[in-house]
Scaffold this active site. Structure first.
Site, PDB file in Angstrom:
ATOM      1  N   SER A 112       0.822  -1.208   0.000  1.00 46.69           N
ATOM      2  CA  SER A 112       0.000   0.000   0.000  1.00 46.69           C
ATOM      3  C   SER A 112       0.855   1.256   0.000  1.00 46.69           C
ATOM      4  CB  SER A 112      -0.923   0.020   1.219  1.00 46.69           C
ATOM      5  OG  SER A 112      -1.745  -1.121   1.235  1.00 46.69           O
TER       6      SER A 112
HETATM    7  N1  SAH Z   1      -0.884  -4.453   4.015  1.00 53.43           N
HETATM    8  C1  SAH Z   1      -0.207  -4.839   2.800  1.00 53.43           C
HETATM    9  C2  SAH Z   1      -1.055  -4.536   1.593  1.00 53.43           C
HETATM   10  C3  SAH Z   1      -1.332  -5.748   0.821  1.00 53.43           C
HETATM   11  S1  SAH Z   1      -2.506  -5.621  -0.488  1.00 53.43           S
HETATM   12  C4  SAH Z   1       1.168  -4.205   2.708  1.00 53.43           C
HETATM   13  O1  SAH Z   1       1.476  -3.328   3.525  1.00 53.43           O
HETATM   14  O2  SAH Z   1       1.949  -4.608   1.848  1.00 53.43           O
HETATM   15  C5  SAH Z   1      -3.819  -6.627   0.157  1.00 53.43           C
HETATM   16  C6  SAH Z   1      -3.506  -8.049   0.471  1.00 53.43           C
HETATM   17  O3  SAH Z   1      -4.735  -8.646   0.874  1.00 53.43           O
HETATM   18  C7  SAH Z   1      -2.981  -8.882  -0.680  1.00 53.43           C
HETATM   19  O4  SAH Z   1      -1.757  -9.450  -0.326  1.00 53.43           O
HETATM   20  C8  SAH Z   1      -4.055  -9.963  -0.854  1.00 53.43           C
HETATM   21  O5  SAH Z   1      -3.541 -11.224  -1.222  1.00 53.43           O
HETATM   22  C9  SAH Z   1      -4.680 -10.005   0.528  1.00 53.43           C
HETATM   23  N2  SAH Z   1      -6.014 -10.582   0.595  1.00 53.43           N
HETATM   24  C10 SAH Z   1      -7.056 -10.447  -0.262  1.00 53.43           C
HETATM   25  N3  SAH Z   1      -8.126 -11.138   0.181  1.00 53.43           N
HETATM   26  C11 SAH Z   1      -7.762 -11.729   1.358  1.00 53.43           C
HETATM   27  C12 SAH Z   1      -8.435 -12.570   2.309  1.00 53.43           C
HETATM   28  N4  SAH Z   1      -9.701 -12.956   2.166  1.00 53.43           N
HETATM   29  N5  SAH Z   1      -7.747 -12.973   3.396  1.00 53.43           N
HETATM   30  C13 SAH Z   1      -6.447 -12.597   3.586  1.00 53.43           C
HETATM   31  N6  SAH Z   1      -5.771 -11.805   2.721  1.00 53.43           N
HETATM   32  C14 SAH Z   1      -6.421 -11.374   1.629  1.00 53.43           C
END
Ligand code: SAH
Length: 211
Positions: free
Chosen positions: A51
């Site tokens: 993000s």
């Molecule tokens: N907080 C992260 C942002 C990641 S983007 C950072 O700082 O890098 C969002 C993430 O949510 C992705 O890795 C995606 O795989 C995950 N995601 C999507 N649906 C999900 C679910 N149902 N349970 C767990 N993770 C999920």
């Protein structure tokens, strides 16, 4: 970067300090290190992104952390946000659906010497009930609606911050089509607030979008 975040309206000293303690370049591929301190989302594999620092800061601020208690993060991704939260809560529980991302995030976080983040590979739309209730819950992916299990796992007075709406299109869709929603648990009831538009990848799962 901290000054840029302040200029963009991040007012919490505590949150700015936490951001300042986490080297963002550790969470992106070497090829992207030069861009690690620009305020942009960057690819991390599995078609997911780390993000943008501003939204990480904004969501953390909306949790109103006081340095104590437990936080739950849904969507570990690179682990960057979990590392920031590790400086704002006593314990952080982070759930990711892709094993490869969860494992890499764990390695990065351990290499930084952070020991209060716990990882689980699972559909995070169910939350992580074992360690509930949480003082703060942050969802780093957008859902069609607020997943009921997450509200149930909130402590009294606890805050849940989640992007809602957008048709599951994620960053490839048009514009900032999601609303940043904060749910505050107040005894048996909840208060729901809206905090502007945002754009996240979709939450894929039982209480998210179908994959
Ligand atoms: N907080 C992260 C942002 C990641 S983007 C950072 O700082 O890098 C969002 C993430 O949510 C992705 O890795 C995606 O795989 C995950 N995601 C999507 N649906 C999900 C679910 N149902 N349970 C767990 N993770 C999920």
């Amino acid at each position: 970067m901290l000054q840029a975040l302040e200029e963009k309206g991040i007012g919490s000293r505590r949150v700015l300090d936490a951001i300042g303690q986490v080297p963002r370049e550790a969470f992106v591929d070497e090829a992207l290190r030069a861009k690690a301190y620009s305020d942009a989302a960057l690819p991390i594999g599995e078609r997911q992104t780390i993000s943008q620092p501003w939204i990480v800061a904004r969501m953390a601020e909306l949790l109103d952390p006081d340095g104590s208690g437990r936080a739950l993060e849904i969507g570990t991704g690179s682990g960057y946000q979990a590392a920031v939260l590790s400086h704002l809560f006593e314990q952080v529980y982070s759930v990711e659906r892709f094993p490869s991302l969860s494992r890499r995030a764990r390695e990065t976080i351990r290499a930084l010497g952070i020991e209060n983040v716990h990882f689980k590979i699972f559909d995070g739309s169910y939350g992580w009930s074992e360690f509930a209730p949480y003082g703060g819950i942050v969802v780093a992916a957008s859902a069609p609606e607020v997943p009921p299990p997450l509200v149930e796992q909130l402590d009294d007075g606890g805050r849940l911050v989640i992007p809602v709406g957008g048709g599951g299109s994620g960053p490839s869709g048009d514009g900032d089509d999601q609303t940043l929603v904060r749910v505050i648990r107040e005894g048996p009831g909840v208060r729901r607030e809206e905090h502007g538009r945002c754009r996240f990848v979709p939450l894929v799962g039982r209480f998210g979008w179908t994959g």
